[in-house]
Design a protein around this motif. Structure first.
Motif, PDB file in Angstrom:
ATOM      1  N   UNK A  53       0.838  -1.203   0.000  1.00  0.00           N
ATOM      2  CA  UNK A  53       0.000   0.000   0.000  1.00  0.00           C
ATOM      3  C   UNK A  53       0.869   1.247   0.000  1.00  0.00           C
ATOM      4  N   UNK A  54       1.955   1.191   0.799  1.00  0.00           N
ATOM      5  CA  UNK A  54       2.853   2.344   0.875  1.00  0.00           C
ATOM      6  C   UNK A  54       3.521   2.610  -0.468  1.00  0.00           C
ATOM      7  N   UNK A  55       3.910   1.504  -1.138  1.00  0.00           N
ATOM      8  CA  UNK A  55       4.503   1.649  -2.465  1.00  0.00           C
ATOM      9  C   UNK A  55       3.501   2.271  -3.432  1.00  0.00           C
ATOM     10  N   UNK A  56       2.247   1.800  -3.319  1.00  0.00           N
ATOM     11  CA  UNK A  56       1.205   2.373  -4.162  1.00  0.00           C
ATOM     12  C   UNK A  56       0.988   3.847  -3.871  1.00  0.00           C
ATOM     13  N   UNK A  57       0.995   4.174  -2.557  1.00  0.00           N
ATOM     14  CA  UNK A  57       0.819   5.575  -2.170  1.00  0.00           C
ATOM     15  C   UNK A  57       1.976   6.426  -2.664  1.00  0.00           C
ATOM     16  N   UNK A  58       3.203   5.867  -2.546  1.00  0.00           N
ATOM     17  CA  UNK A  58       4.374   6.603  -3.027  1.00  0.00           C
ATOM     18  C   UNK A  58       4.283   6.845  -4.524  1.00  0.00           C
ATOM     19  N   UNK A  97       3.989  10.352  -6.128  1.00  0.00           N
ATOM     20  CA  UNK A  97       4.948  10.792  -7.140  1.00  0.00           C
ATOM     21  C   UNK A  97       4.232  11.277  -8.389  1.00  0.00           C
ATOM     22  N   UNK A  98       3.154  10.513  -8.742  1.00  0.00           N
ATOM     23  CA  UNK A  98       2.378  10.907  -9.919  1.00  0.00           C
ATOM     24  C   UNK A  98       1.739  12.284  -9.699  1.00  0.00           C
ATOM     25  N   UNK A  99       1.175  12.464  -8.478  1.00  0.00           N
ATOM     26  CA  UNK A  99       0.572  13.753  -8.159  1.00  0.00           C
ATOM     27  C   UNK A  99       1.625  14.855  -8.121  1.00  0.00           C
ATOM     28  N   UNK A 100       2.800  14.488  -7.550  1.00  0.00           N
ATOM     29  CA  UNK A 100       3.885  15.472  -7.489  1.00  0.00           C
ATOM     30  C   UNK A 100       4.322  15.872  -8.889  1.00  0.00           C
ATOM     31  N   UNK A 147       4.247  19.628 -13.199  1.00  0.00           N
ATOM     32  CA  UNK A 147       3.899  19.948 -14.585  1.00  0.00           C
ATOM     33  C   UNK A 147       2.978  21.160 -14.645  1.00  0.00           C
ATOM     34  N   UNK A 148       1.971  21.152 -13.725  1.00  0.00           N
ATOM     35  CA  UNK A 148       1.036  22.279 -13.688  1.00  0.00           C
ATOM     36  C   UNK A 148       1.758  23.555 -13.298  1.00  0.00           C
ATOM     37  N   UNK A 149       2.685  23.420 -12.304  1.00  0.00           N
ATOM     38  CA  UNK A 149       3.447  24.590 -11.865  1.00  0.00           C
ATOM     39  C   UNK A 149       4.286  25.147 -13.014  1.00  0.00           C
ATOM     40  N   UNK A 150       4.900  24.214 -13.770  1.00  0.00           N
ATOM     41  CA  UNK A 150       5.699  24.643 -14.927  1.00  0.00           C
ATOM     42  C   UNK A 150       4.820  25.326 -15.968  1.00  0.00           C
ATOM     43  N   UNK A 151       3.655  24.702 -16.203  1.00  0.00           N
ATOM     44  CA  UNK A 151       2.727  25.281 -17.165  1.00  0.00           C
ATOM     45  C   UNK A 151       2.244  26.647 -16.695  1.00  0.00           C
TER      46      UNK A 151
END
Length: 311
Positions: A147-152, A156-159, A164-168
């Protein structure tokens, strides 16, 4: 004739002595055989005693080994070994007392051995429970790790998405800021003599070039706020070096994150109506012959450029 009557008395004494000796011999024989029987019984008793002590010692040694194994196993499983260690200490005392052999009661040791054996069986149950708990814990840890790996991964995907959004957003902000930047058009440079005479030419004589007059138009831009704007001017000589004099108004400003020298600057009250702007700059030392470039900057962007020549 007078001595003959004494013979019967002597014979009687011998007979009595013989009878007594015969009796004593019988008693002695009886005592010998009885003593022998007692000795044989004592040997049997001692042999049995030694065997019992040896058997008891072996049982205690075996229990001691089993206790050591139980303590090691419980420690490995993360359980509490306090009670096991107390029982082990008592067992060692019993083993030492048995080795000394002082008035040892085998029956008492047999009772203790049964208690120790019952205790070992009880701890077998404890160890089995600990093993099950550890298996369950290991399973839970594995699930939590997954679960922790999935959360990470999700984090990471959200990060990455946020980055990406911040760059945009940064790119969009830069585009909006650039779109809102001032735009200078029709940048012209005039020569001003020491007498204040203004002249426009393709190339100016150095000895007559006491000052330069910069004229340009700020285009109307609805995205640009109407407010005082700082305009930085950079005059580049024929070699590309910035014409500057820190004692005469030159300094530094930032363009694209880099500190850059400017020749002079002015504050313009921007009115968004296509206003014309003029700037007079006195260098103080003669200009070298060649082609000069004039660059205009505001709010971190280059907003226009012009050029002039000196002969």
């Amino acid at each position: 004739m007078e001595n003959s009557p004494q013979k019967p008395r002597t014979n009687g004494a011998l007979l009595a002595a013989l009878i007594i000796m015969t009796g004593l011999a019988g008693v002695s024989s009886y005592l010998y055989f009885d003593q022998k029987k007692v000795s044989e019984n004592q040997e049997v008793t001692i042999s049995e005693r030694v065997e019992e002590l040896s058997t008891t010692r072996v049982k205690l040694d075996s229990i001691s080994t089993a206790l050591d194994a139980k303590i090691a196993e419980v420690q490995k499983l993360g359980g509490d070994v306090t009670e096991l260690q107390k029982v082990k200490a008592q067992l060692e005392e019993d083993r030492a007392s048995l080795r000394r052999g002082n008035r040892v009661s085998i029956a008492k040791y047999e009772t203790k051995i049964k208690q120790y054996e019952a205790f070992l069986i009880e701890k077998d149950t404890l160890i089995a429970n600990l093993q099950r708990e550890n298996v369950t814990l290991a399973t839970n840890v594995k699930v939590l790790d997954e679960e922790n790996t999935g959360l990470k991964t999700e984090r990471q995907r959200l990060s990455d998405s946020v980055a990406t959004i911040a760059t945009q957003n940064q790119e969009l902000s830069t585009k909006v800021t650039r779109a809102a930047a001032l735009k200078a058009q029709n940048v012209k440079v005039f020569a001003v003599s020491s007498k204040g005479k203004v002249k426009e030419d393709d190339a100016y004589k150095a000895k007559r070039l006491d000052k330069i007059k910069l004229v340009y138009t700020l285009l109307d831009n609805p995205l640009t706020r109407e407010e005082p704007k700082e305009v930085f001017v950079r005059v580049l000589d024929p070699s590309g070096a910035v014409v500057s004099d820190m004692a005469n108004g030159s300094g530094t400003f930032t363009v694209d994150g880099n500190e850059t020298i400017y020749t002079t600057k002015q504050t313009v009250n921007y009115t968004s109506n296509g206003q014309n702007v003029e700037l007079l700059y006195t260098r103080g030392i003669p200009y070298k012959p060649g082609k000069y470039t004039v660059e205009l900057y505001s709010e971190g962007f280059r907003i226009g450029a012009g050029e002039f020549a000196v002969r």
